[in-house]
Design a protein around this motif. Structure first.
Motif, mmCIF file in Angstrom:
data_model
loop_
_atom_site.group_PDB
_atom_site.id
_atom_site.type_symbol
_atom_site.label_atom_id
_atom_site.label_comp_id
_atom_site.label_asym_id
_atom_site.label_seq_id
_atom_site.Cartn_x
_atom_site.Cartn_y
_atom_site.Cartn_z
ATOM 1 N N PRO A 9 -2.850 -8.223 10.668
ATOM 2 C CA PRO A 9 -3.271 -9.613 10.828
ATOM 3 C C PRO A 9 -3.731 -10.219 9.499
ATOM 4 C CG PRO A 9 -4.257 -8.224 12.525
ATOM 5 C CD PRO A 9 -3.599 -7.317 11.528
ATOM 6 N N GLY A 10 -3.410 -11.495 9.309
ATOM 7 C CA GLY A 10 -3.849 -12.201 8.111
ATOM 8 C C GLY A 10 -3.022 -11.936 6.869
ATOM 9 N N CYS A 11 -1.906 -11.251 7.008
ATOM 10 C CA CYS A 11 -1.046 -10.916 5.859
ATOM 11 C C CYS A 11 0.015 -12.008 5.702
ATOM 12 C CB CYS A 11 -0.398 -9.558 6.101
ATOM 13 S SG CYS A 11 0.881 -9.121 4.901
ATOM 14 N N SER A 12 -0.118 -12.824 4.663
ATOM 15 C CA SER A 12 0.834 -13.926 4.476
ATOM 16 C C SER A 12 2.231 -13.414 4.134
ATOM 17 C CB SER A 12 0.338 -14.894 3.404
ATOM 18 O OG SER A 12 0.195 -14.237 2.160
ATOM 19 N N LEU A 13 2.338 -12.326 3.392
ATOM 20 C CA LEU A 13 3.662 -11.760 3.102
ATOM 21 C C LEU A 13 4.325 -11.260 4.382
ATOM 22 C CD1 LEU A 13 3.212 -9.695 -0.201
ATOM 23 C CD2 LEU A 13 4.415 -11.856 0.109
ATOM 24 N N CYS A 14 3.513 -10.734 5.287
ATOM 25 C CA CYS A 14 4.042 -10.262 6.572
ATOM 26 C C CYS A 14 4.570 -11.430 7.396
ATOM 27 C CB CYS A 14 2.961 -9.520 7.349
ATOM 28 S SG CYS A 14 2.305 -8.070 6.494
ATOM 29 N N ASP A 15 3.814 -12.522 7.397
ATOM 30 C CA ASP A 15 4.251 -13.718 8.130
ATOM 31 C C ASP A 15 5.575 -14.247 7.572
ATOM 32 O OD1 ASP A 15 1.929 -13.523 9.627
ATOM 33 O OD2 ASP A 15 0.858 -15.063 8.468
ATOM 34 N N GLU A 16 5.688 -14.274 6.243
ATOM 35 C CA GLU A 16 6.934 -14.727 5.610
ATOM 36 C C GLU A 16 8.091 -13.798 5.949
ATOM 37 O OE1 GLU A 16 6.452 -15.254 1.377
ATOM 38 O OE2 GLU A 16 4.593 -16.382 1.679
ATOM 39 N N ALA A 17 7.841 -12.498 5.907
ATOM 40 C CA ALA A 17 8.900 -11.524 6.224
ATOM 41 C C ALA A 17 9.363 -11.686 7.663
ATOM 42 C CB ALA A 17 8.397 -10.101 5.971
ATOM 43 N N GLU A 18 8.422 -11.904 8.573
ATOM 44 C CA GLU A 18 8.803 -12.066 9.970
ATOM 45 C C GLU A 18 9.626 -13.346 10.165
ATOM 46 O OE1 GLU A 18 7.136 -11.057 14.331
ATOM 47 O OE2 GLU A 18 5.649 -11.742 12.870
ATOM 48 N N GLN A 19 9.301 -14.398 9.438
ATOM 49 C CA GLN A 19 10.110 -15.619 9.496
ATOM 50 C C GLN A 19 11.536 -15.330 9.031
ATOM 51 O OE1 GLN A 19 7.928 -18.410 7.092
ATOM 52 N NE2 GLN A 19 6.650 -19.088 8.800
ATOM 53 N N MET A 20 11.674 -14.552 7.962
ATOM 54 C CA MET A 20 13.005 -14.195 7.455
ATOM 55 C C MET A 20 13.756 -13.345 8.480
ATOM 56 S SD MET A 20 13.513 -15.648 4.596
ATOM 57 C CE MET A 20 12.487 -17.002 5.134
ATOM 58 N N MET A 21 13.042 -12.479 9.175
ATOM 59 C CA MET A 21 13.674 -11.638 10.193
ATOM 60 C C MET A 21 14.205 -12.499 11.338
ATOM 61 S SD MET A 21 10.928 -8.525 9.970
ATOM 62 C CE MET A 21 11.527 -7.543 11.318
ATOM 63 N N HIS A 22 13.442 -13.519 11.712
ATOM 64 C CA HIS A 22 13.922 -14.437 12.756
ATOM 65 C C HIS A 22 15.162 -15.196 12.269
ATOM 66 C CE1 HIS A 22 10.946 -13.960 15.907
ATOM 67 N NE2 HIS A 22 10.012 -13.895 14.978
ATOM 68 N N LEU A 23 15.165 -15.600 11.006
ATOM 69 C CA LEU A 23 16.333 -16.299 10.450
ATOM 70 C C LEU A 23 17.562 -15.394 10.409
ATOM 71 C CD1 LEU A 23 14.860 -18.344 7.461
ATOM 72 C CD2 LEU A 23 15.868 -19.243 9.563
ATOM 73 N N ILE A 24 17.372 -14.164 10.004
ATOM 74 C CA ILE A 24 18.514 -13.244 9.874
ATOM 75 C C ILE A 24 19.132 -12.950 11.235
ATOM 76 C CG2 ILE A 24 17.440 -10.950 10.049
ATOM 77 C CD1 ILE A 24 19.730 -11.737 7.191
ATOM 78 N N GLN A 25 18.332 -13.061 12.298
ATOM 79 C CA GLN A 25 18.846 -12.829 13.650
ATOM 80 C C GLN A 25 19.942 -13.822 14.022
ATOM 81 O OE1 GLN A 25 15.185 -12.825 16.025
ATOM 82 N NE2 GLN A 25 15.804 -10.802 16.746
ATOM 83 N N GLU A 26 19.983 -14.955 13.349
ATOM 84 C CA GLU A 26 21.034 -15.934 13.626
ATOM 85 C C GLU A 26 22.403 -15.430 13.162
ATOM 86 O OE1 GLU A 26 19.847 -19.667 11.923
ATOM 87 O OE2 GLU A 26 17.945 -19.676 13.026
ATOM 88 N N ASP A 27 22.407 -14.509 12.197
ATOM 89 C CA ASP A 27 23.658 -14.008 11.626
ATOM 90 C C ASP A 27 23.904 -12.518 11.856
ATOM 91 O OD1 ASP A 27 24.329 -16.541 10.455
ATOM 92 O OD2 ASP A 27 22.834 -16.133 8.892
ATOM 93 N N TYR A 28 22.854 -11.770 12.126
ATOM 94 C CA TYR A 28 22.970 -10.321 12.260
ATOM 95 C C TYR A 28 22.183 -9.844 13.483
ATOM 96 C CZ TYR A 28 24.500 -10.516 7.373
ATOM 97 O OH TYR A 28 25.160 -10.794 6.210
ATOM 98 N N PRO A 29 22.607 -8.713 14.081
ATOM 99 C CA PRO A 29 21.914 -8.192 15.267
ATOM 100 C C PRO A 29 20.676 -7.367 14.888
ATOM 101 C CG PRO A 29 23.807 -6.825 14.781
ATOM 102 C CD PRO A 29 23.824 -7.953 13.783
#
Length: 79
Positions: A9-29
């Motif tokens: 909790p409270g990790c801004s890099l973690c929040d950014e990484a999770e956003q990227m993971m959600h974005l990558i789901q649009e193109d990859y499984p």
């Protein structure tokens, strides 16, 4: 591909990484299980200076500042 995503909790890099993971789901499984390292003493000790961490089959695939390109490379290396 299913991975473990180590965060806390409270990790801004973690929040950014999770956003990227959600974005990558649009193109990859990609799916993941989120693990809060603060709830596991061994994982906290192992990853406290590395989070966020993406791990598959007990192997760290990437950590720290994780961007879309880093995640896409994971799928390119699977081919």
């Amino acid at each position: 591909m299913h991975v473990k995503f180590y965060t806390k909790p409270g990790c801004s890099l973690c929040d950014e990484a999770e956003q990227m993971m959600h974005l990558i789901q649009e193109d990859y499984p990609l799916t993941w299980t989120t693990v809060n390292i603060e709830e596991d003493d061994a994982k906290h000790e192992q990853y406290v200076f590395m989070i966020p961490v993406i791990e598959k089959d007990h192997e760290v695939l990437c950590s720290g500042r994780i961007g879309y390109a880093d995640l896409a490379l994971l799928f390119d290396s699977e081919v």
